[in-house]
Design a protein around this motif. Structure first.
Motif, PDB file in Angstrom:
ATOM      1  N   SER A 178       0.802  -1.215   0.000  1.00  0.00           N
ATOM      2  CA  SER A 178       0.000   0.000   0.000  1.00  0.00           C
ATOM      3  C   SER A 178       0.838   1.271   0.000  1.00  0.00           C
ATOM      4  CB  SER A 178      -0.975   0.008   1.188  1.00  0.00           C
ATOM      5  OG  SER A 178      -0.271  -0.091   2.390  1.00  0.00           O
ATOM      6  N   CYS A 179       2.175   1.167   0.038  1.00  0.00           N
ATOM      7  CA  CYS A 179       2.958   2.405   0.017  1.00  0.00           C
ATOM      8  C   CYS A 179       3.719   2.577  -1.292  1.00  0.00           C
ATOM      9  CB  CYS A 179       3.932   2.465   1.196  1.00  0.00           C
ATOM     10  SG  CYS A 179       5.317   1.326   1.079  1.00  0.00           S
ATOM     11  N   GLY A 180       4.106   1.471  -1.929  1.00  0.00           N
ATOM     12  CA  GLY A 180       4.791   1.557  -3.210  1.00  0.00           C
ATOM     13  C   GLY A 180       6.243   1.995  -3.126  1.00  0.00           C
ATOM     14  N   TYR A 181       6.883   1.854  -1.959  1.00  0.00           N
ATOM     15  CA  TYR A 181       8.276   2.272  -1.812  1.00  0.00           C
ATOM     16  C   TYR A 181       9.273   1.172  -2.159  1.00  0.00           C
ATOM     17  CZ  TYR A 181       6.780   6.425   0.794  1.00  0.00           C
ATOM     18  OH  TYR A 181       6.215   7.599   1.177  1.00  0.00           O
ATOM     19  N   CYS A 182       8.858  -0.088  -2.023  1.00  0.00           N
ATOM     20  CA  CYS A 182       9.837  -1.186  -2.049  1.00  0.00           C
ATOM     21  C   CYS A 182      10.144  -1.622  -3.471  1.00  0.00           C
ATOM     22  CB  CYS A 182       9.332  -2.353  -1.224  1.00  0.00           C
ATOM     23  SG  CYS A 182       7.787  -3.049  -1.820  1.00  0.00           S
ATOM     24  N   LYS A 183      10.325  -0.656  -4.363  1.00  0.00           N
ATOM     25  CA  LYS A 183      10.558  -1.006  -5.764  1.00  0.00           C
ATOM     26  C   LYS A 183      11.962  -1.570  -5.984  1.00  0.00           C
ATOM     27  CE  LYS A 183       7.377   2.368  -7.613  1.00  0.00           C
ATOM     28  NZ  LYS A 183       7.256   3.732  -8.104  1.00  0.00           N
ATOM     29  N   VAL A 184      12.057  -2.607  -6.784  1.00  0.00           N
ATOM     30  CA  VAL A 184      13.340  -3.122  -7.227  1.00  0.00           C
ATOM     31  C   VAL A 184      13.230  -3.344  -8.741  1.00  0.00           C
ATOM     32  CG1 VAL A 184      13.858  -4.298  -5.058  1.00  0.00           C
ATOM     33  CG2 VAL A 184      12.721  -5.535  -6.871  1.00  0.00           C
ATOM     34  N   THR A 185      14.355  -3.376  -9.416  1.00  0.00           N
ATOM     35  CA  THR A 185      14.334  -3.665 -10.853  1.00  0.00           C
ATOM     36  C   THR A 185      14.668  -5.136 -11.054  1.00  0.00           C
ATOM     37  OG1 THR A 185      15.116  -1.438 -11.205  1.00  0.00           O
ATOM     38  CG2 THR A 185      15.166  -2.906 -13.088  1.00  0.00           C
ATOM     39  N   LEU A 194       7.196  -4.288  -7.285  1.00  0.00           N
ATOM     40  CA  LEU A 194       7.138  -4.096  -5.837  1.00  0.00           C
ATOM     41  C   LEU A 194       7.637  -5.392  -5.188  1.00  0.00           C
ATOM     42  CD1 LEU A 194       3.753  -2.322  -5.040  1.00  0.00           C
ATOM     43  CD2 LEU A 194       5.974  -1.331  -5.504  1.00  0.00           C
ATOM     44  N   SER A 195       8.697  -5.281  -4.411  1.00  0.00           N
ATOM     45  CA  SER A 195       9.298  -6.511  -3.883  1.00  0.00           C
ATOM     46  C   SER A 195       8.404  -7.188  -2.849  1.00  0.00           C
ATOM     47  CB  SER A 195      10.673  -6.212  -3.295  1.00  0.00           C
ATOM     48  OG  SER A 195      10.572  -5.276  -2.265  1.00  0.00           O
ATOM     49  N   CYS A 196       7.419  -6.461  -2.296  1.00  0.00           N
ATOM     50  CA  CYS A 196       6.558  -7.091  -1.292  1.00  0.00           C
ATOM     51  C   CYS A 196       5.464  -7.929  -1.948  1.00  0.00           C
ATOM     52  CB  CYS A 196       5.942  -6.039  -0.369  1.00  0.00           C
ATOM     53  SG  CYS A 196       4.727  -5.005  -1.168  1.00  0.00           S
ATOM     54  N   GLN A 197       5.226  -7.737  -3.244  1.00  0.00           N
ATOM     55  CA  GLN A 197       4.178  -8.495  -3.921  1.00  0.00           C
ATOM     56  C   GLN A 197       4.754  -9.646  -4.729  1.00  0.00           C
ATOM     57  OE1 GLN A 197       0.785  -7.729  -3.483  1.00  0.00           O
ATOM     58  NE2 GLN A 197       1.816  -6.549  -1.899  1.00  0.00           N
ATOM     59  N   LEU A 198       6.014  -9.495  -5.101  1.00  0.00           N
ATOM     60  CA  LEU A 198       6.659 -10.479  -5.966  1.00  0.00           C
ATOM     61  C   LEU A 198       7.002 -11.733  -5.158  1.00  0.00           C
ATOM     62  CD1 LEU A 198       9.744  -9.549  -8.181  1.00  0.00           C
ATOM     63  CD2 LEU A 198       9.001 -11.832  -7.661  1.00  0.00           C
ATOM     64  N   LYS A 199       6.362 -12.860  -5.485  1.00  0.00           N
ATOM     65  CA  LYS A 199       6.723 -14.113  -4.816  1.00  0.00           C
ATOM     66  C   LYS A 199       7.779 -14.811  -5.654  1.00  0.00           C
ATOM     67  CE  LYS A 199       2.514 -15.190  -2.289  1.00  0.00           C
ATOM     68  NZ  LYS A 199       1.299 -15.975  -2.367  1.00  0.00           N
ATOM     69  N   VAL A 200       8.842 -15.217  -5.008  1.00  0.00           N
ATOM     70  CA  VAL A 200       9.963 -15.806  -5.733  1.00  0.00           C
ATOM     71  C   VAL A 200       9.698 -17.287  -5.977  1.00  0.00           C
ATOM     72  CG1 VAL A 200      12.434 -16.226  -5.711  1.00  0.00           C
ATOM     73  CG2 VAL A 200      11.529 -14.137  -4.737  1.00  0.00           C
ATOM     74  N   LYS A 201       9.427 -17.636  -7.229  1.00  0.00           N
ATOM     75  CA  LYS A 201       9.138 -19.034  -7.557  1.00  0.00           C
ATOM     76  C   LYS A 201      10.133 -19.596  -8.551  1.00  0.00           C
ATOM     77  CE  LYS A 201       4.366 -17.816  -7.286  1.00  0.00           C
ATOM     78  NZ  LYS A 201       3.300 -17.502  -8.229  1.00  0.00           N
ATOM     79  N   GLU A 202      11.102 -18.793  -8.950  1.00  0.00           N
ATOM     80  CA  GLU A 202      12.150 -19.256  -9.860  1.00  0.00           C
ATOM     81  C   GLU A 202      13.385 -18.423  -9.541  1.00  0.00           C
ATOM     82  OE1 GLU A 202      10.829 -18.371 -13.822  1.00  0.00           O
ATOM     83  OE2 GLU A 202      10.060 -16.430 -13.237  1.00  0.00           O
ATOM     84  N   PRO A 203      14.571 -18.901  -9.959  1.00  0.00           N
ATOM     85  CA  PRO A 203      15.769 -18.086  -9.716  1.00  0.00           C
ATOM     86  C   PRO A 203      15.562 -16.707 -10.337  1.00  0.00           C
ATOM     87  CG  PRO A 203      16.377 -20.252 -10.488  1.00  0.00           C
ATOM     88  CD  PRO A 203      14.887 -20.174 -10.606  1.00  0.00           C
ATOM     89  N   ILE A 204      16.013 -15.695  -9.638  1.00  0.00           N
ATOM     90  CA  ILE A 204      15.680 -14.337 -10.057  1.00  0.00           C
ATOM     91  C   ILE A 204      16.908 -13.451  -9.934  1.00  0.00           C
ATOM     92  CG2 ILE A 204      14.826 -13.840  -7.722  1.00  0.00           C
ATOM     93  CD1 ILE A 204      12.805 -11.989  -8.858  1.00  0.00           C
ATOM     94  N   ALA A 205      17.039 -12.508 -10.856  1.00  0.00           N
ATOM     95  CA  ALA A 205      18.152 -11.547 -10.794  1.00  0.00           C
ATOM     96  C   ALA A 205      17.566 -10.156 -10.676  1.00  0.00           C
ATOM     97  CB  ALA A 205      19.021 -11.659 -12.043  1.00  0.00           C
ATOM     98  N   ILE A 206      18.012  -9.397  -9.694  1.00  0.00           N
ATOM     99  CA  ILE A 206      17.462  -8.055  -9.481  1.00  0.00           C
ATOM    100  C   ILE A 206      18.611  -7.054  -9.381  1.00  0.00           C
ATOM    101  CG2 ILE A 206      15.409  -8.860  -8.289  1.00  0.00           C
ATOM    102  CD1 ILE A 206      16.796  -7.969  -5.668  1.00  0.00           C
ATOM    103  N   SER A 207      18.267  -5.781  -9.562  1.00  0.00           N
ATOM    104  CA  SER A 207      19.278  -4.771  -9.257  1.00  0.00           C
ATOM    105  C   SER A 207      18.678  -3.727  -8.339  1.00  0.00           C
ATOM    106  CB  SER A 207      19.820  -4.135 -10.545  1.00  0.00           C
ATOM    107  OG  SER A 207      18.782  -3.498 -11.236  1.00  0.00           O
ATOM    108  N   ILE A 208      19.455  -3.348  -7.337  1.00  0.00           N
ATOM    109  CA  ILE A 208      19.021  -2.342  -6.365  1.00  0.00           C
ATOM    110  C   ILE A 208      20.153  -1.322  -6.246  1.00  0.00           C
ATOM    111  CG2 ILE A 208      17.505  -3.867  -5.051  1.00  0.00           C
ATOM    112  CD1 ILE A 208      19.736  -4.240  -3.033  1.00  0.00           C
TER     113      ILE A 208
END
Lengths: 366, 195
Positions: free
Chosen positions: A73-80, A107-121
């Motif tokens: 509900s805040c939209g702050y936890c963005k990751v690429t 939004l990292s709080c909504q994204l459920k990790v179900k496969e190997p994932i690569a992100i940048s922060i």
């Protein structure tokens, strides 16, 4: 009697069976194994598959800014997200702009990790830690603004850049049933590592500001994470122009402390906007900065001074003062802090006055 | 009395619509009907859950509760089984049908507490439907509920530009519209009818 026993027995068997079924399902269907998360192409962490990315990162002590605590509900936890992660969810639509969607922002709080994932922060987020300081002083600056000093326990030290912010946790208290985090700019000097100052204004119905104003007292321990933010002091030779209103003074104070610590000779002007006399604060501190720093000037401006007092300072809104004062062509850079509306109007004036957009830094307090 | 399952199916959609004749499932009907796309999503989820929980609760009722003489427990048993099976279905859909989960995802847990779902389970036991009729009744009620919410979303979209008196804005005008829609649906009542 027999009926009661049968009821109890059947009902317990029934609920027990359902609980068993669900536990089994979670272990089999809901089990995605351990998943690998690659951060910025170099760091690799492992987390429980099926969990949200935010909780996986928090477990590894990587703190992504989040005000609502993972409720989306805040939209702050963005990751690429570079790869993996699946399609964007309908719960994220409201917070991720179409341009960001193109880049893979989630939004990292909504994204459920179900496969190997690569992100940048942002690299700075690796420096974000959790702190548990104690409140050592609370003073009223205006009827609605408080100044708080926190002292860190032995072994905890914060290092931040002048202008950055921390997230303060508001716990559950009578009238508030949820734990939230709110961002506040640091007002103290970046050279001090075991002490921190915040300036917090009371927001009507604000969860965290109500907590600070009504429930927090000296001696209490609080929880905060930080530092965050890409608004901070930049080293250059340009003339510094600072504009703030209300609690927006906090990051500016930190920048002034920084200038003082460096014995800086850079020319600096600070415009502080307020409505009435009682909305002004830290005038003494500003006088000290004016005498400590070689070329610093503090210009408070009132838009609606009371008639009975004899206000001798500037009159009108800050934008009017800027329109009038910035006549000479000069290499400037600007640091702005205040409401989004105020910043938008100031940025307009500054661009018109010939300050390149890339030298206008701002922090919108919303 | 033996009722034709297909009559029940169509009656559940048109003449005995959960919303327009029973006023069940109103909270999400009013709250989630501002966008056609979202209401289709919610409607699909409700239909999905109804089609699954109706036969499950039928079996539970007739093979567990009735033999032990515990019919009075049906309220709580139905609610618990609906909640559990929605959870289960959610997990399966999330794992096996990512695309479907994508569109239903957030709505699935929401409808656990939709009273139209419990209503269907209770009506089918009161009306003594058999397994096939109950399943079709569940499916039909779901489709009827979806028809109603999508129609309301369509009307609401057209109403965005109209000047609604201040005191009626929001749920007020929505309830009035629902009432008028219910009146319109009475027009179907000559086609099929169930008790």
């Amino acid at each position: 009697m027999e009926k009661i026993l049968t009821t109890l027995l059947i009902f317990s068997l029934f609920t027990g069976f359902l609980a068993f079924l669900l536990t089994l399902a979670k272990k089999t269907i809901g089990n995605y194994g351990i998943m690998k998360v690659t951060i910025n192409e170099e760091t690799e962490i492992e987390m429980e598959g099926g969990d949200t990315l935010l909780s996986g990162l928090t477990e590894e002590k990587i703190f992504i800014p989040s005000a609502c605590g993972g409720k989306g509900s805040c939209g702050y936890c963005k990751v690429t997200v570079e790869s993996g992660g699946g399609e964007i969810l309908p719960t994220e639509f409201g917070y991720v702009t179409p341009e960001e969607r193109e880049l893979g922002v989630r939004l990292s709080c909504q994204l459920k990790v179900k496969e190997p994932i690569a992100i940048s922060i942002p690299e700075e987020l690796f420096n974000v830690k959790e702190f548990h300081p104690t409140v050592t002083a609370i003073t009223d600056l205006t009827p609605n603004i408080k100044h708080l000093i926190f002292t860190f326990p032995q072994g905890e030290e914060i290092s931040f850049k002048a202008g950055q912010y921390v997230q303060l946790r508001a716990p559950k208290y009578p009238g508030n049933h949820e734990e939230v985090f709110r961002a506040y700019s640091i007002a103290s000097s970046p050279t001090e590592h075991n002490k921190l100052e915040l300036i917090i204004g009371l927001v009507p119905d604000g969860i965290c500001s109500t907590y600070v104003h009504k429930h927090l007292s000296v001696g209490d321990e609080v929880a905060m994470t930080g530092p965050y933010g890409d608004f901070y002091y930049q080293e250059s030779t340009r003339e510094i122009l600072m504009v703030a209103a209300g609690t927006g003074m906090a990051p500016i104070l930190s920048i002034l402390h920084q200038l003082k610590a460096m014995n800086s000779e850079r020319r600096a002007i600070f415009y502080f906007g307020a409505r009435h006399e009682e909305d002004l604060f830290f005038l003494e501190r500003m006088k000290e900065f004016e005498s400590d720093l070689i070329s610093f000037e503090f210009i408070p401006s009132l838009s609606k001074p009371h008639r009975e007092t004899d206000w001798k300072g500037q009159l009108g809104r800050v934008t009017t003062c800027l329109q009038r004062d910035l006549m000479d062509p000069c290499e400037r850079e600007a640091y702005l802090c205040g409401s989004p509306r105020m910043i938008d109007s100031i940025v307009e004036v500054l661009i018109e006055k010939g300050i390149p957009e890339e030298f206008i830094y701002y922090d919108k307090f919303s | 009395m033996i009722v034709n399952p297909f009559v029940v199916f169509f009656a559940a959609i048109f003449t005995n619509n959960m919303i327009f004749s029973n006023f069940l499932g109103m909270c999400s009907f009013i709250a989630v009907s501002s966008d056609i796309k979202t209401s289709i999503g919610l409607g699909q989820a409700v239909t999905f859950v109804l089609a699954i929980t109706a036969p499950i609760n039928y079996l539970l009722y007739h093979y567990v509760l009735v033999p032990f003489g515990l019919e009075y427990l049906r309220y709580i048993v139905f609610i618990v089984s609906i909640a559990a099976f929605v959870q289960l279905v959610e997990m399966i859909v999330e794992r096996s049908f990512p695309a479907l989960y994508q569109s239903l995802g957030i709505f699935l847990p929401l409808i656990t507490v939709n009273c139209a779902i419990l209503g269907v389970s209770l009506f089918m036991t009161i009306r003594n439907y058999n397994l096939i009729t109950s399943t079709l009744y569940g499916l039909g009620s779901g489709l009827g509920w979806m028809l109603a919410i999508v129609a309301l979303a369509g009307i609401k979209k057209r109403m965005k530009m109209s000047a609604v008196p201040e005191g009626l804005q929001g749920p007020g005008i929505t309830l009035i519209i629902t009432g008028i829609m219910a009146l319109a649906f009475i027009g179907f009542s000559g086609i099929v009818q169930i008790s």
